[in-house]
Structures are given as structure tokens and as C-alpha cells.
Design a protein around this motif. Structure first.
Motif, short mmCIF file in Angstrom:
data_model
loop_
_atom_site.label_atom_id
_atom_site.label_comp_id
_atom_site.label_asym_id
_atom_site.label_seq_id
_atom_site.Cartn_x
_atom_site.Cartn_y
_atom_site.Cartn_z
N THR A 1 0.83 -1.19 0.00
CA THR A 1 0.00 0.00 0.00
C THR A 1 0.87 1.26 0.00
O THR A 1 0.38 2.36 0.06
CB THR A 1 -0.93 0.04 1.22
N LYS A 2 2.15 1.09 -0.07
CA LYS A 2 3.06 2.23 -0.01
C LYS A 2 4.18 1.98 -1.01
O LYS A 2 4.63 0.84 -1.16
CB LYS A 2 3.63 2.29 1.41
N ARG A 3 4.64 3.04 -1.67
CA ARG A 3 5.68 2.83 -2.69
C ARG A 3 7.02 3.38 -2.22
O ARG A 3 7.26 4.57 -2.29
CB ARG A 3 5.24 3.50 -3.98
N GLY B 1 3.34 3.54 16.98
CA GLY B 1 4.23 2.57 16.33
C GLY B 1 5.53 3.22 15.89
O GLY B 1 6.61 2.62 16.00
N HIS B 2 5.45 4.46 15.39
CA HIS B 2 6.68 5.18 15.05
C HIS B 2 7.57 5.25 16.29
O HIS B 2 8.76 4.95 16.26
CB HIS B 2 6.40 6.63 14.62
N HIS B 3 6.95 5.67 17.38
CA HIS B 3 7.68 5.89 18.63
C HIS B 3 8.35 4.61 19.12
O HIS B 3 9.55 4.59 19.40
CB HIS B 3 6.69 6.45 19.67
N ASN C 1 13.94 15.23 8.72
CA ASN C 1 12.85 15.75 7.89
C ASN C 1 11.52 15.49 8.59
O ASN C 1 10.88 16.39 9.08
CB ASN C 1 12.86 15.11 6.50
N CYS C 2 11.09 14.21 8.68
CA CYS C 2 9.82 13.94 9.34
C CYS C 2 10.04 13.86 10.85
O CYS C 2 10.42 12.82 11.38
CB CYS C 2 9.16 12.67 8.83
N ALA C 3 9.78 14.97 11.50
CA ALA C 3 10.00 15.04 12.95
C ALA C 3 8.97 14.20 13.70
O ALA C 3 9.22 13.74 14.81
CB ALA C 3 9.93 16.49 13.41
N PRO D 1 2.66 15.69 9.52
CA PRO D 1 3.74 16.62 9.18
C PRO D 1 3.64 17.24 7.78
O PRO D 1 4.06 18.37 7.59
CB PRO D 1 4.99 15.74 9.26
N ARG D 2 3.08 16.49 6.84
CA ARG D 2 3.03 17.07 5.49
C ARG D 2 2.19 18.33 5.45
O ARG D 2 2.33 19.15 4.56
CB ARG D 2 2.53 16.03 4.48
N LEU D 3 1.29 18.47 6.42
CA LEU D 3 0.50 19.71 6.48
C LEU D 3 1.44 20.90 6.65
O LEU D 3 1.36 21.88 5.92
CB LEU D 3 -0.48 19.64 7.65
N LYS E 1 -4.28 13.06 10.56
CA LYS E 1 -4.78 11.85 11.20
C LYS E 1 -4.24 11.69 12.62
O LYS E 1 -4.93 11.28 13.51
CB LYS E 1 -4.34 10.61 10.42
N PHE E 2 -2.94 11.96 12.76
CA PHE E 2 -2.32 11.60 14.04
C PHE E 2 -1.32 12.63 14.54
O PHE E 2 -0.51 12.33 15.41
CB PHE E 2 -1.62 10.23 13.93
N GLY E 3 -1.37 13.85 13.99
CA GLY E 3 -0.43 14.88 14.44
C GLY E 3 -0.57 15.12 15.94
O GLY E 3 -1.63 14.91 16.52
N GLY F 1 -1.34 12.10 -1.55
CA GLY F 1 -0.44 12.86 -0.68
C GLY F 1 0.43 11.97 0.19
O GLY F 1 1.30 12.46 0.89
N HIS F 2 0.19 10.69 0.20
CA HIS F 2 1.01 9.76 0.98
C HIS F 2 2.10 9.13 0.10
O HIS F 2 3.27 9.23 0.38
CB HIS F 2 0.15 8.64 1.57
N ALA F 3 1.65 8.46 -0.97
CA ALA F 3 2.60 7.70 -1.81
C ALA F 3 2.90 8.41 -3.13
O ALA F 3 3.67 7.90 -3.93
CB ALA F 3 2.05 6.30 -2.06
FE1 D6N Z 1 6.22 11.20 8.48
S1 D6N Z 1 4.31 11.35 9.55
S2 D6N Z 1 6.47 9.08 8.21
S3 D6N Z 1 5.91 12.04 6.49
FE2 D6N Z 1 4.32 9.42 8.59
FE3 D6N Z 1 5.57 9.91 6.41
FE4 D6N Z 1 4.02 11.61 7.40
C1 D6N Z 1 3.67 9.84 6.80
S4 D6N Z 1 5.83 8.67 4.68
FE5 D6N Z 1 2.11 10.46 5.98
FE6 D6N Z 1 2.36 8.37 7.34
FE7 D6N Z 1 3.69 8.71 5.23
S5 D6N Z 1 0.44 9.37 6.86
S6 D6N Z 1 2.63 6.85 5.79
S7 D6N Z 1 2.38 9.84 3.97
V1 D6N Z 1 1.08 8.28 4.98
N1 D6N Z 1 3.07 8.04 9.05
#
Ligand code: D6N
Length: 474
Positions: free
Chosen positions: A82-84, A179-181, A256-258, A338-340, A361-363, A422-424
Motif C-alpha cells: 500500500t506504499k511505494r 508505532g513510530h515511537h 525531515n519527518c519530525a 507533518p506534510r501539512l 490523522k495523528f499529528g 499525498g502519501h505515496a
Molecule cells: Fe512522516 S508522519 S512518516 S511524512 Fe508518517 Fe511519512 Fe508523514 C507519513 S511517509 Fe504520511 Fe504516514 Fe507517510 S500518513 S505513511 S504519507 V502516509 N506516518
């Protein structure tokens, strides 16, 4: 009133605390939507689970290891493909998925033997692979399996393998953020410092929080190579398991992705005293700032300017072509978090677009502080938005394009509003100078596609109840 209750949320009024509209003169010391707390029952959340945050976002990107999911086969299948995030070893990590395939009888009698069997079988099937991630899931965590003990036994038995266990079942936190944490902290605790890298430059960094989405890592690597900087590890784009064990040898952590990886940067600072530098790698102007910051840390200002000049010469003209056609277009950003804040000002400053609604979703609180500080007055900021709220937003604003995932994207397409993944990404990479142009091109193609006119002529669509909404935006 800066906090807003949508009509669709009348039966769950607590949602009001998660929706904020910025007014003139306000700053984040006055208002912040609630975030990073449990989803309110009754709200159809777009969030993922904690296991997914560890596996799909961070661990699954690593290119040379088996990803063993200890649980029912669905947990493995649903976080596969589901992710590239490609890799330069022929995408090993994208091709396969492994599971211990636990069933009812394992829930009753324990699934450790099943896990052991699956791990040994996987190593046997892929004899060239000597590294493995093992993830627990809700079921195997609930029955109290001890995967760490199983893995230590196997390491001793096989002798030449190294296994990392992530104990982060889906229910561990309120969203994928947990899960990131867990993965950050676990990796730091168990693996960082267990191997020494070969040092080839006096300038060494880790790039943290970049997952090589459609080649982002390759773009960043190219700039850093030109500057003579050695990347010890990308956490975790196009990286090997062993490179990540060497992260303690970098002189600087570039983050980058804090949100997903700030934790490991903080731990590397605490334990090894490696400084943390936060940058934005999306956006034509932001990437200039990022390269200048890295350059000035090492005294490589000239090298940074050379790279910038070369890239600007190649891509600025193209970007300006799209800017002419995209300026004034109104967009929404509905992604993870974070992309916001990475994108809102970049799209407004680089391309003259206007971001009118954002949903995360989870900021966490710090993400909302950043996004509201960078965002516009009048923009809608939502935490953990649901489908009905998205539809209501689209009735109250005009959107030319939405940056979101395929799930919500397919819904908005039914309203004849284009979306970009906006994800992949649609056709990335989106990072760096060329990435900014790719993103602009994809947005241009989406907004100006003749498909929208043709779709509007379909009589079956006219009969649809959605048509009243779509009519507003022919
Ligand atoms: Fe960071 S918060 S890991 S930038 Fe993260 Fe990254 Fe953002 C996210 S590649 Fe976004 Fe996800 Fe991805 S929602 S998978 S686009 V999807 N957890």
C-alpha cells in the motif's frame, strides 16, 4: 468562535474540540485543536493502528530484511503493497510479505512454536537474507507470547542471523504514531552502536524521517554526494539493517519527518551527543534553506551554493510554468500530520496556491502549532477528521484539488474533485527541486484534466445525490 462543530457531528459534540478555524490576530498560544488522543466513539476515523505505524511506515522500508508479522495473516496482507518505497536492490522489500499465520488454535495453546517455525522457514527460503524484523500484533500480544525469547533462541541456533523485535500491537496507542515511537526507541535501545561503519568522509550525517517514497531518498542522496557528505544511514529510505546499526557514528542528524522519527534523533543526542537539525526537504525554497543549513554546519557553504545554483538552473523555469497555471487554485491537505506543515507554505509561496482546509490523522500538539503558525487565516484545521466532516468541509469551501490518500481520494473523485496521492505520490519523487516540479506537474495534470468535463456529462452521475455538490464546481 475559532473551534467549530460540524452539523454532522451534532450527536458527538466532543468533535468540536478537534476542529479549528484560524481568525485574524490569533496564534497558537490562544487556540489549538485537541490531538493525539483517543478517537471519539461514533467518529469514523481515518487513522491506522500502532502496529501499522511501525511496520508500514518505518520498518517495512528497510531493503534487506525479512519482515515477519507474528499474527493473523490479514495484518501482514493489509500492510503490504500500500506504499511505494523502492530500493536499489530490486525492491526486495516490496515483493514479499511474511506472516506466522496464527489461527484460533494458536490463540488457545500459544503461538510461539508457530512463530519459531515461520522464522526458520523464512530464513531457509531466502538463504541470502540474514536480517529480520519481527512484529507482534494485537492477537499475539494479548495471549502473552514472548517473541524476543523465541528470536534469541533462533539467533543462537542459526549463528549468523540478527533479528529485531518490535513489540507494538495495534492497540498500543491511539494511532500509528505510537508505532513510530516504539520502533524508534526500540531500535535505539537494541541495535544502534552494535556495528561500526566504514567512514569515507569527515562530514557524516544521518538523514532521519525520509522513507524514499517514489525515490525521495535518491534525490537527497544526490545533493549530499555532490557536497561530499557521507550519509551513514537514511532512517529508513533505501537503507540496510546494518547501516542503521551504525547511526551512532554520524556527526549530525538531519531530521525531515519530525513526527515519525524525531524520537531517535533525540535519543542520539542524549546518548551520543549528536546534534539534531530539523529541515524541510519538500518545497523549492525550503530545500535551498535545508542545503544551506547543512552546508553551514560543516563549513561547506560553497558546495551547498553550487548544488543550489545547478538545480535552480535546471528546474526553476519549469516550476514557473506551473506556477502561472496553479496560482490562486485552492487546495486541501488531508494526510498524516507533518506534510501539512511541510507543504502548506511551500505550495503557497512556491506556486501561489491557497490551502483552505487541512486534516491530520495523528499529528500531535507540536504539529498543530507548526501548521497553524504556517497556515492561513480562515483555513480549517482538523484533527482525526471523519468522512462526513470531509463532505461538509467541501460544501463550505471551494477546492480545486485535494492532497490525500486513495481511500478519501476515491470519495472526493465522486464529487468531481481531483485528488493527488499525498502519501505515496502520483508520479514522484516530490522532494527536492525536481520533486517540487513533479508535484506541481501532477497537480496541474489533475486540475486541468479533461476527464472532469466528460464525467460531468455522464447521465448516471447527474442522477446521483452527489451531483448537487459537484454542480458547484463544474
Ligand atoms: Fe512522516 S508522519 S512518516 S511524512 Fe508518517 Fe511519512 Fe508523514 C507519513 S511517509 Fe504520511 Fe504516514 Fe507517510 S500518513 S505513511 S504519507 V502516509 N506516518
Amino acid at each position: 468562535m475559532p473551534l467549530k462543530l460540524f452539523c454532522c457531528d451534532e450527536c458527538i459534540p466532543e468533535r468540536q474540540n478537534h476542529v479549528y478555524i484560524k481568525e485574524e490576530g490569533e496564534d497558537t498560544t490562544q487556540f489549538l485543536p485537541l490531538s493525539n488522543i483517543e478517537t471519539i466513539p461514533g467518529s469514523l476515523s481515518e487513522r491506522g493502528c500502532s502496529y501499522c505505524g511501525a511496520k508500514l511506515v518505518i520498518g517495512g522500508v528497510i531493503k534487506d530484511c525479512i519482515q515477519m508479522i507474528h499474527g493473523p495473516v490479514g495484518c501482514a496482507y493489509d500492510t503490504w503493497h500500500t506504499k511505494r518505497y523502492p530500493s536499489d536492490n530490486d525492491n526486495f522489500q516490496l515483493k514479499y510479505i511474511w506472516s506466522s499465520d496464527t489461527k484460533e488454535k494458536h490463540i488457545v495453546f500459544g503461538a510461539e512454536k508457530q512463530l519459531k517455525k515461520a522464522i526458520k522457514e523464512a530464513f531457509k527460503e531466502f538463504p541470502e537474507i540474514k536480517r529480520m524484523f519481527v512484529y507482534t500484533t494485537c492477537t499475539t500480544a494479548l495471549i502473552g507470547d514472548n517473541p524476543k525469547a523465541v528470536c534469541r533462541e533462533i539467533e543462537e541456533e542459526l549463528g549468523d542471523v540478527d533479528i529485531f523485535v518490535v513489540e507494538c500491537p495495534g492497540f498500543a496507542g491511539v494511532s500509528q504514531s505510537k508505532g513510530h515511537h516504539e520502533l524508534n526507541i526500540g531500535w535505539m535501545r537494541d541495535k544502534v552502536g552494535t556495528l561500526e561503519p566504514e567512514i569515507t568522509s569527515q562530514y557524516t550525517i544521518n538523514v532521519i524521517g525520509d522513507y524514499n517514497i517514489q525515490g525521495d531518498t535518491y534525490v537527497l542522496q544526490k545533493y549530499l554526494d555532490k557536497m561530499g557528505i557521507q550519509v551513514i544511514a537514511h532512517f529508513t529510505g533505501n537503507v540496510t539493517y546494518d547501516q542503521l546499526r551504525c547511526m551512532h557514528r554520524a556527526k549530525l542528524n538531519v531530521v525531515n519527518c519530525a513526527r515519525s522519527a524525531g524520537y531517535i534523533a533525540n535519543e542520539l543526542k542524549r546518548v551520543y551527543d549528536i546534534p539534531r537539525m530539523d529541515v524541510d526537504t519538500w518545497g523549492f525554497e525550503y530545500i535551498k534553506v535545508a542545503l544551506r543549513k547543512i552546508g553551514s554546519f560543516f563549513g561547506l557553504e560553497d558546495k551547498a551554493e553550487e548544488v543550489i545554483a545547478e538545480e535552480v538552473a535546471k528546474y526553476e523555469g519549469k516550476l514557473n510554468w506551473y506556477k502561472e497555471r496553479l496560482k490562486g487554485k485552492q487546495i486541501c491537505i488531508w494526510t498524516g500530520g507533518p506534510r501539512l506543515w511541510h507543504w502548506t507554505k511551500a505550495l503557497e509561496d512556491d506556486l501561489g496556491m491557497e490551502v483552505v482546509a487541512m486534516s491530520s490523522k495523528f499529528g500531535h500538539q507540536e504539529d498543530f502549532e507548526k501548521v497553524i503558525a504556517r497556515g492561513r487565516v480562515g483555513t480549517i484545521y482538523i484533527d482525526d477528521g471523519n468522512e462526513l466532516e470531509f463532505f461538509e468541509v467541501l460544501e463550505s469551501i471551494h477546492a480545486d484539488l485535494i492532497l490525500t490518500g486513495p481511500r478519501v481520494g476515491d470519495l472526493v473523485k465522486k464529487l468531481h474533485i481531483p485528488y493527488i496521492n499525498g502519501h505515496a505520490y502520483h508520479n514522484g519523487p516530490y522532494m527536492g527541486f525536481e520533486g517540487a516540479v513533479n508535484m506541481a506537474r501532477d497537480m496541474y495534470n489533475a486540475i486541468y484534466s479533461p476527464m472532469w468535463g466528460l464525467a460531468g456529462k455522464d447521465p448516471r452521475v447527474v442522477d446521483s445525490p452527489m451531483w448537487s455538490l459537484a454542480e458547484k464546481d463544474p
